[in-house]
Design a protein around this motif. Structure first.
Motif, PDB file in Angstrom:
ATOM      1  N   LEU A  13       0.834  -1.201   0.000  1.00 46.06           N
ATOM      2  CA  LEU A  13       0.000   0.000   0.000  1.00 46.06           C
ATOM      3  C   LEU A  13       0.871   1.254   0.000  1.00 46.06           C
ATOM      4  CD1 LEU A  13      -2.700   1.491   0.233  1.00 46.06           C
ATOM      5  CD2 LEU A  13      -2.576   1.164   2.717  1.00 46.06           C
ATOM      6  N   ALA A  14       1.947   1.250   0.798  1.00 48.90           N
ATOM      7  CA  ALA A  14       2.848   2.403   0.835  1.00 48.90           C
ATOM      8  C   ALA A  14       3.471   2.658  -0.527  1.00 48.90           C
ATOM      9  CB  ALA A  14       3.934   2.178   1.884  1.00 48.90           C
ATOM     10  N   ALA A  15       3.772   1.579  -1.256  1.00 56.88           N
ATOM     11  CA  ALA A  15       4.328   1.744  -2.601  1.00 56.88           C
ATOM     12  C   ALA A  15       3.323   2.432  -3.516  1.00 56.88           C
ATOM     13  CB  ALA A  15       4.733   0.384  -3.172  1.00 56.88           C
ATOM     14  N   HIS A  16       2.062   2.043  -3.407  1.00 56.68           N
ATOM     15  CA  HIS A  16       1.019   2.713  -4.188  1.00 56.68           C
ATOM     16  C   HIS A  16       0.905   4.180  -3.788  1.00 56.68           C
ATOM     17  CE1 HIS A  16      -1.124  -0.256  -6.673  1.00 56.68           C
ATOM     18  NE2 HIS A  16      -0.779  -1.157  -5.773  1.00 56.68           N
ATOM     19  N   GLN A  17       0.917   4.448  -2.501  1.00 50.72           N
ATOM     20  CA  GLN A  17       0.753   5.822  -2.032  1.00 50.72           C
ATOM     21  C   GLN A  17       1.905   6.704  -2.484  1.00 50.72           C
ATOM     22  OE1 GLN A  17       0.415   4.836   2.116  1.00 50.72           O
ATOM     23  NE2 GLN A  17      -1.821   5.040   2.120  1.00 50.72           N
ATOM     24  N   ASN A  18       3.121   6.238  -2.286  1.00 49.14           N
ATOM     25  CA  ASN A  18       4.284   7.044  -2.639  1.00 49.14           C
ATOM     26  C   ASN A  18       4.475   7.135  -4.148  1.00 49.14           C
ATOM     27  OD1 ASN A  18       5.238   7.677   0.042  1.00 49.14           O
ATOM     28  ND2 ASN A  18       5.807   5.539   0.226  1.00 49.14           N
ATOM     29  N   GLY A  19       3.945   6.156  -4.875  1.00 49.54           N
ATOM     30  CA  GLY A  19       4.053   6.167  -6.327  1.00 49.54           C
ATOM     31  C   GLY A  19       2.780   6.563  -7.018  1.00 49.54           C
ATOM     32  N   HIS A  20       1.891   7.279  -6.332  1.00 53.35           N
ATOM     33  CA  HIS A  20       0.575   7.576  -6.915  1.00 53.35           C
ATOM     34  C   HIS A  20       0.694   8.393  -8.194  1.00 53.35           C
ATOM     35  CE1 HIS A  20       0.244  11.892  -5.897  1.00 53.35           C
ATOM     36  NE2 HIS A  20       0.925  11.592  -4.823  1.00 53.35           N
ATOM     37  N   ARG A  21       1.758   9.180  -8.320  1.00 48.27           N
ATOM     38  CA  ARG A  21       1.883  10.041  -9.484  1.00 48.27           C
ATOM     39  C   ARG A  21       2.358   9.296 -10.734  1.00 48.27           C
ATOM     40  NH1 ARG A  21       6.327  11.020  -6.214  1.00 48.27           N
ATOM     41  NH2 ARG A  21       5.140  12.542  -5.032  1.00 48.27           N
ATOM     42  N   LEU A  22       2.753   8.031 -10.582  1.00 47.11           N
ATOM     43  CA  LEU A  22       3.276   7.295 -11.726  1.00 47.11           C
ATOM     44  C   LEU A  22       2.197   6.943 -12.741  1.00 47.11           C
ATOM     45  CD1 LEU A  22       5.733   4.844  -9.939  1.00 47.11           C
ATOM     46  CD2 LEU A  22       6.297   6.934 -11.188  1.00 47.11           C
ATOM     47  N   LEU A  23       0.970   6.702 -12.262  1.00 44.73           N
ATOM     48  CA  LEU A  23      -0.119   6.308 -13.142  1.00 44.73           C
ATOM     49  C   LEU A  23      -1.375   7.079 -12.763  1.00 44.73           C
ATOM     50  CD1 LEU A  23       0.356   2.433 -13.191  1.00 44.73           C
ATOM     51  CD2 LEU A  23       0.891   4.007 -15.054  1.00 44.73           C
TER      52      LEU A  23
END
Length: 371
Positions: free
Chosen positions: A89-99
């Motif tokens: 989940l943290a990976a999604h949150q921190n990478g939210h701007r990727l997609l």
């Protein structure tokens, strides 16, 4: 208003709406020396690549903050521990701007179903922990739906997060969802509901983390600003709690609330209360200090700066800031920011329809809405 009035409980463990199709693909545009190429991934492949920090290699300009999950568990999200699911989940949150937000939504909802399967055969303690994890996923889904401009789904997932959090004993998350609903009330211009919700967080019988209490105080002050009053004491208290009230035991999602957040809330209060020149000074400073990769934050800061310039009767500066915000909002597919830009456009075109910069922004925004 009693605290219980703000909490929507679900009697089932099911989701608040039908799940999206898992069979689709995600297309990622990857910059190369010869120009961009498009890479397509299945939803599950995307989840694995994100968890393994593989998107960092594909998109070197933007790095995920979380560490990779252990290689042994990347093959499937089913069967992970609560800590592993939180790391994903943290990976999604921190990478939210990727997609775009909807790509994250589909992947997260797929993982939620994996968590359901794990809970079915787990013991009581594990089931309780995973229910808390599901509450954390539901919270982020609520935020993502807000970014998509789907406020009805945003509210439904906020309710689901509250229900799962209380079932798992996570009262901080339940209080945070009250803060989320206060934010939605502010977006709708409903100062009464926003103040009631924010005040209820502070009067809860639960132990609320100081940072979360500070966020509630900031939203309470914004509610008062909509009625024309700058609640300076509440803003000062909010800043003190947000910047100085942190501890190692704070929930992970509170890491997104820092001094910049408090400053932007103060600036927004100045605009809403009719003192825009003070807001301009704050927001200009925030925009210039943002890291290059913080596209969404820049979009938010610039649209607020544009609103401040408009309220200060400087239309060219307002339109220029709005154009910058529009560029960043397109990049991160933020319908929430686009909605704020539409409000700013309505103000600018009503007051200064012949200004060249205003017309340029209006045409650019119209083109974005059409496409």
């Amino acid at each position: 208003m009693p605290l219980s009035d703000f909490l929507s409980m679900s009697k089932s463990g099911g989701y608040s709406e039908e799940a999206e199709d898992d069979d689709g693909v995600i297309a990622i545009s990857v910059p190369t020396g010869e120009g961009p190429i498009t890479v397509t991934l299945s939803r599950r492949q995307f989840t694995h690549l994100l968890a393994a920090a593989g998107l960092t290699a594909m998109l070197p300009e933007t790095a995920l903050a979380s560490e990779a999950l252990p290689e042994a568990v990347v093959r499937s999200t089913a069967g992970l521990s609560g800590a592993d699911y939180r790391q994903l989940l943290a990976a999604h949150q921190n990478g939210h701007r990727l997609l775009d937000p909807r790509s994250h939504i589909v992947s997260l909802r797929h993982t939620l179903r994996d968590i359901d399967h794990v809970r079915e055969g787990a013991g009581t303690a594990t089931r309780r922990d995973l229910r808390q994890v599901q509450g954390e996923y539901a919270e982020h889904l609520s935020w993502l739906y807000r970014e998509c401009g789907d406020i009805a789904s945003c509210r439904r997932w906020a309710d689901q997060a509250t229900a799962w959090a209380l079932e798992g004993g996570d009262t901080s998350m339940a209080a945070y969802m009250m803060v989320r609903k206060a934010s939605l009330a502010l977006d709708a211009g409903d100062s009464t509901t926003a103040v009631e919700l924010a005040t209820a967080v502070g009067s809860a019988s639960w132990t609320v983390p100081p940072v979360l209490y500070g966020v509630a105080k900031a939203y309470e002050a914004r509610g008062h600003a909509l009625d024309g009053t700058v609640a300076a004491a509440q803003l000062d208290e909010a800043t003190e709690l947000i910047t100085g009230g942190r501890s190692e035991g704070d929930p992970a999602y509170l890491r997104f609330f820092a001094a910049d957040f408090a400053d932007v809330q103060r600036a927004t209060c100045y605009v809403d209360a009719g003192i825009p020149s003070r807001a301009v000074t704050i927001l200009q400073s925030k925009v210039t200090s943002l890291p290059v990769s913080n596209h969404r934050d820049r979009a938010v800061h610039l649209v607020r700066l544009g609103a401040a310039h408009a309220a200060d009767r400087v239309p060219d500066a307002a339109a220029f800031a709005a154009l910058g915000s529009l560029s960043e909002a397109r990049r991160v597919s933020s319908e929430h920011v686009l909605a704020e830009l539409a409000q700013l456009d309505a103000t600018l075109t009503a007051r200064w329809p012949t200004q060249p910069q205003v017309r340029q922004f209006h045409e650019a925004l119209t083109e974005t809405r059409v496409t």
